[in-house]
Scaffold this active site. Structure first.
Site, PDB file in Angstrom:
ATOM      1  N   GLU A  58    -157.645  -0.519 -73.946  1.00  0.00           N
ATOM      2  CA  GLU A  58    -157.904  -0.499 -72.494  1.00  0.00           C
ATOM      3  C   GLU A  58    -157.123   0.601 -71.790  1.00  0.00           C
ATOM      4  O   GLU A  58    -156.587   0.410 -70.702  1.00  0.00           O
ATOM      5  CB  GLU A  58    -157.621  -1.861 -71.855  1.00  0.00           C
ATOM      6  CG  GLU A  58    -158.723  -2.879 -72.091  1.00  0.00           C
ATOM      7  CD  GLU A  58    -158.637  -4.092 -71.195  1.00  0.00           C
ATOM      8  OE1 GLU A  58    -158.142  -3.985 -70.055  1.00  0.00           O
ATOM      9  OE2 GLU A  58    -159.077  -5.169 -71.637  1.00  0.00           O
ATOM     10  N   HIS A  94    -161.230  -2.212 -80.269  1.00  0.00           N
ATOM     11  CA  HIS A  94    -161.358  -3.197 -79.191  1.00  0.00           C
ATOM     12  C   HIS A  94    -162.752  -3.808 -79.325  1.00  0.00           C
ATOM     13  O   HIS A  94    -163.751  -3.180 -79.001  1.00  0.00           O
ATOM     14  CB  HIS A  94    -161.185  -2.525 -77.828  1.00  0.00           C
ATOM     15  CG  HIS A  94    -160.994  -3.497 -76.710  1.00  0.00           C
ATOM     16  ND1 HIS A  94    -160.802  -3.113 -75.404  1.00  0.00           N
ATOM     17  CD2 HIS A  94    -160.961  -4.856 -76.691  1.00  0.00           C
ATOM     18  CE1 HIS A  94    -160.663  -4.170 -74.640  1.00  0.00           C
ATOM     19  NE2 HIS A  94    -160.760  -5.247 -75.409  1.00  0.00           N
ATOM     20  N   PRO A 141    -167.251 -14.679 -75.404  1.00  0.00           N
ATOM     21  CA  PRO A 141    -167.259 -15.739 -76.423  1.00  0.00           C
ATOM     22  C   PRO A 141    -168.656 -16.216 -76.795  1.00  0.00           C
ATOM     23  O   PRO A 141    -168.827 -16.852 -77.847  1.00  0.00           O
ATOM     24  CB  PRO A 141    -166.437 -16.866 -75.777  1.00  0.00           C
ATOM     25  CG  PRO A 141    -166.455 -16.586 -74.316  1.00  0.00           C
ATOM     26  CD  PRO A 141    -166.547 -15.106 -74.175  1.00  0.00           C
ATOM     27  N   ASP A 157    -157.335  -5.374 -80.244  1.00  0.00           N
ATOM     28  CA  ASP A 157    -157.735  -6.561 -79.497  1.00  0.00           C
ATOM     29  C   ASP A 157    -159.095  -6.948 -80.044  1.00  0.00           C
ATOM     30  O   ASP A 157    -160.113  -6.333 -79.710  1.00  0.00           O
ATOM     31  CB  ASP A 157    -157.806  -6.241 -77.999  1.00  0.00           C
ATOM     32  CG  ASP A 157    -158.323  -7.403 -77.165  1.00  0.00           C
ATOM     33  OD1 ASP A 157    -158.662  -8.451 -77.753  1.00  0.00           O
ATOM     34  OD2 ASP A 157    -158.398  -7.260 -75.927  1.00  0.00           O
ATOM     35  N   ASN A 165    -160.499  -9.953 -79.709  1.00  0.00           N
ATOM     36  CA  ASN A 165    -161.146 -10.982 -78.889  1.00  0.00           C
ATOM     37  C   ASN A 165    -161.674 -12.134 -79.733  1.00  0.00           C
ATOM     38  O   ASN A 165    -162.749 -12.677 -79.455  1.00  0.00           O
ATOM     39  CB  ASN A 165    -162.263 -10.364 -78.050  1.00  0.00           C
ATOM     40  CG  ASN A 165    -161.734  -9.724 -76.778  1.00  0.00           C
ATOM     41  OD1 ASN A 165    -160.986 -10.344 -76.029  1.00  0.00           O
ATOM     42  ND2 ASN A 165    -162.108  -8.480 -76.550  1.00  0.00           N
ATOM     43  N   ASN A 187    -152.645 -13.475 -75.556  1.00  0.00           N
ATOM     44  CA  ASN A 187    -153.297 -13.302 -74.257  1.00  0.00           C
ATOM     45  C   ASN A 187    -152.984 -14.553 -73.437  1.00  0.00           C
ATOM     46  O   ASN A 187    -153.215 -15.674 -73.903  1.00  0.00           O
ATOM     47  CB  ASN A 187    -154.806 -13.124 -74.440  1.00  0.00           C
ATOM     48  CG  ASN A 187    -155.544 -12.853 -73.137  1.00  0.00           C
ATOM     49  OD1 ASN A 187    -156.431 -13.601 -72.749  1.00  0.00           O
ATOM     50  ND2 ASN A 187    -155.195 -11.789 -72.451  1.00  0.00           N
ATOM     51  N   PHE A 205    -157.263 -18.816 -69.857  1.00  0.00           N
ATOM     52  CA  PHE A 205    -157.284 -18.709 -71.311  1.00  0.00           C
ATOM     53  C   PHE A 205    -155.898 -18.377 -71.846  1.00  0.00           C
ATOM     54  O   PHE A 205    -155.210 -17.511 -71.303  1.00  0.00           O
ATOM     55  CB  PHE A 205    -158.273 -17.623 -71.759  1.00  0.00           C
ATOM     56  CG  PHE A 205    -158.254 -17.361 -73.243  1.00  0.00           C
ATOM     57  CD1 PHE A 205    -158.991 -18.148 -74.106  1.00  0.00           C
ATOM     58  CD2 PHE A 205    -157.471 -16.344 -73.767  1.00  0.00           C
ATOM     59  CE1 PHE A 205    -158.953 -17.918 -75.477  1.00  0.00           C
ATOM     60  CE2 PHE A 205    -157.429 -16.104 -75.128  1.00  0.00           C
ATOM     61  CZ  PHE A 205    -158.179 -16.903 -75.985  1.00  0.00           C
TER      62      PHE A 205
END
Length: 540
Positions: free
Chosen positions: A236, A350, A355, A404, A406, A479, A484
């Protein structure tokens, strides 16, 4: 990034109605569960037992003669609507600001002369009633403006005193040095939270001044420099910030680096391209020499591997996430390095955030590892780089996979990276049709699996023996936001060639609890992610 977009629905106040349990219900043993409670009359004092009713979502204490509200009201953890209008309140407890679940707070027609700045922490509040109080005129006029509640809350939060800094994260020793001739180096991976994503709409619990890039970037740079990391993988990173801030600043401290924005930048004009975020890798020039750099564009790979799959075209190809990689050569700066050069393949990615698109995350990760395998094999054959391995087909180049992702530790993405394989009918693929892609990949791995059978299903595979640097207990979350909290950032490493010696532990849970930190960023934490850091030994 794990951003669940918060949808602000118009707040609907509770209907003030009640039902009376029938004798039959009572005699049958039916239990009552109060969700709304109204206490009316010239009440001056309240029983402390009231604050134990933690199932109550709406509390009406209006039109009484209350002169104070105790701090214990914070124990009503389900409270969404609180009406204290028409009392004789002269002050409010600061703890009221810890009731972050409140959507409506009515304080009209009391004797309040000041509001505690802690009310600014009620970032989900949609209606704040303060009329009829002897408050300062600018406060009363602010709440009457368009979006007055949000403006007043922002004002209060921006002026709230800053709490103490978090204590330094502790270093955790993982293993002992395995070789007298091993070479150690430190790796950091960090999602720095791009400026355009750091908004009050997303992070309403953070003061607006602490969300400003001009404030956060100095803390981020200090974290990087204080780490003394030899390799730094950032996600990012805004294009303009890489060229005007990160690269110039870090180059002064002996770093070189590469960067690539997300694929959408190719379709934009020069001005808009500056604000596209991407991935960067920095490395200590005194210790490493850059041999090659690589860009991995998942949408381009999806197009190449689509084989007519609608899911590949409509789900994977539309996401412009990227990965980057560098082939580094360790400089001959120590006696034990005399002889053949030693190399390291470092990647930074990244992965898509949503989700609901678990399949996209897994497909992107599979493509990432396929590209890294291709790079490793290429440098081995063309440059003669790498080591002999005992497993046929295993690349002989040490690899680090940062990013990251995710994806939680129980996801198909992490299963694939750690186990080296997942079935082609893995639940994260959601039963979608990726047949052409899956067939192409499964065909490439059959020689390693023996004959096909009903038990021996086709699998998506990679040939790196990867381990994760962190276990769940060592890092309960990477995170940390209001919506979250979980592990989605990782550093994986080739366990055949690298030994993990130690890592940077989690942030203090005592600090989070004592300072009532509901999410990050905050004035001391510049991102919603925590940086990961590990020291490795390259086994020679």
């Amino acid at each position: 990034m794990s951003r669940l977009t918060r949808v602000e629905r118009p707040y609907e106040p509770p209907r003030r109605c009640h039902t009376i349990m029938s004798r039959e219900d009572y005699e049958s043993g039916k239990e009552s569960r109060w969700t709304e409670l109204e206490i009316r009359g010239p009440i001056k004092n309240l029983s402390p037992n009231l604050w134990t009713f933690n199932t109550v979502t709406a509390l009406f204490l209006n039109d009484n003669s209350l002169q104070r509200i105790p701090a214990d009201i914070v124990l009503m953890t389900s409270l969404v609507h609180l009406d204290l209008s028409g009392n004789k309140l002269r002050s409010l407890p600061a703890e009221l600001g810890d009731m972050t679940h409140l959507r409506e707070l009515l304080l009209n027609n009391n004797s309040l002369r000041v509001l505690p700045y802690e009310l600014g922490k009620l970032f989900l509040l949609q209606r704040l009633g303060i009329l009829g109080n002897p408050l300062q005129p600018d406060i009363l006029s602010m709440v009457n403006e368009v979006n007055g509640t949000a403006k007043l809350l922002s004002f209060l939060l921006d002026n709230l005193a800053i709490g103490p800094r978090a204590p330094n994260r502790e270093w955790i020793s993982v293993s002992q040095q395995k070789s007298r001739h091993g070479v150690n180096f430190i790796v950091m991976s960090y999602n720095v939270l791009c400026e355009k994503y750091a908004t009050r709409q997303m992070y309403g619990y953070c003061p607006s001044w602490a969300l400003l890039w001009e404030y956060r970037k100095h803390i981020i740079l200090k974290e990087i420099l204080d780490s003394n990391a030899d390799i730094v993988a950032l996600q990012e990173v805004e294009t303009d910030q890489y060229h005007t801030y990160f690269y110039p600043k870090l180059s002064r401290f002996g770093y070189d680096g590469i960067f690539s924005p997300k694929s959408r930048a190719k379709t934009m004009d020069e001005h808009d391209r500056k604000f596209v975020d991407g991935c960067a890798i920095f490395f200590n020039k005194a210790r490493f020499h850059l041999l090659e750099q690589y860009l991995i564009e998942f949408n381009q790979l999806a197009a190449a591997h689509s084989s007519g799959s609608e899911a590949m075209l409509n789900r994977v190809m539309l996401r412009d996430n990227i990965g980057i990689a560098v082939l580094l050569e360790l400089k001959d700066s120590a006696p034990q390095l005399h002889g053949p050069a030693h190399h390291l393949l470092v990647s930074n990615a990244h992965i898509h955030w949503d989700p609901e698109f678990r399949d996209v995350k897994l497909i992107q990760t599979v493509m990432l590892m396929e590209e890294l395998e291709a790079i490793a094999k290429s440098v081995q054959s063309e440059r003669g780089i790498g080591y002999k391995t005992l497993v046929p087909g295993m690349p002989g180049v040490p690899v680090l996979v940062c990013g990251d992702l995710n994806s939680l530790p129980d996801s198909g993405v992490v299963d694939f990276l750690v186990d080296g394989q997942v079935n082609i009918d893995h639940p994260d693929l959601q039963g979608l049709s990726y047949d052409g892609f899956l067939a192409r990949f499964s065909e490439s791995v059959w020689p390693l699996m023996g004959e096909k059978s009903a038990v021996n299903k086709p699998k998506l595979m990679h040939r790196f023996a990867l381990k994760s640097t962190y276990s769940d207990y060592q890092m309960p979350f990477t995170n940390y936001t209001y919506d979250f909290k979980g592990v989605i950032d990782y550093i994986f490493y080739s366990s055949d060639f690298l030994n993990s010696l130690g890592l940077l532990g989690p942030i203090s849970m005592d600090w989070i609890r004592d300072c009532k930190v509901v999410g990050c960023p905050n004035p001391h934490i510049p991102s919603d992610h925590f940086p990961l850091m590990c020291e490795f030994e390259l086994l020679l």
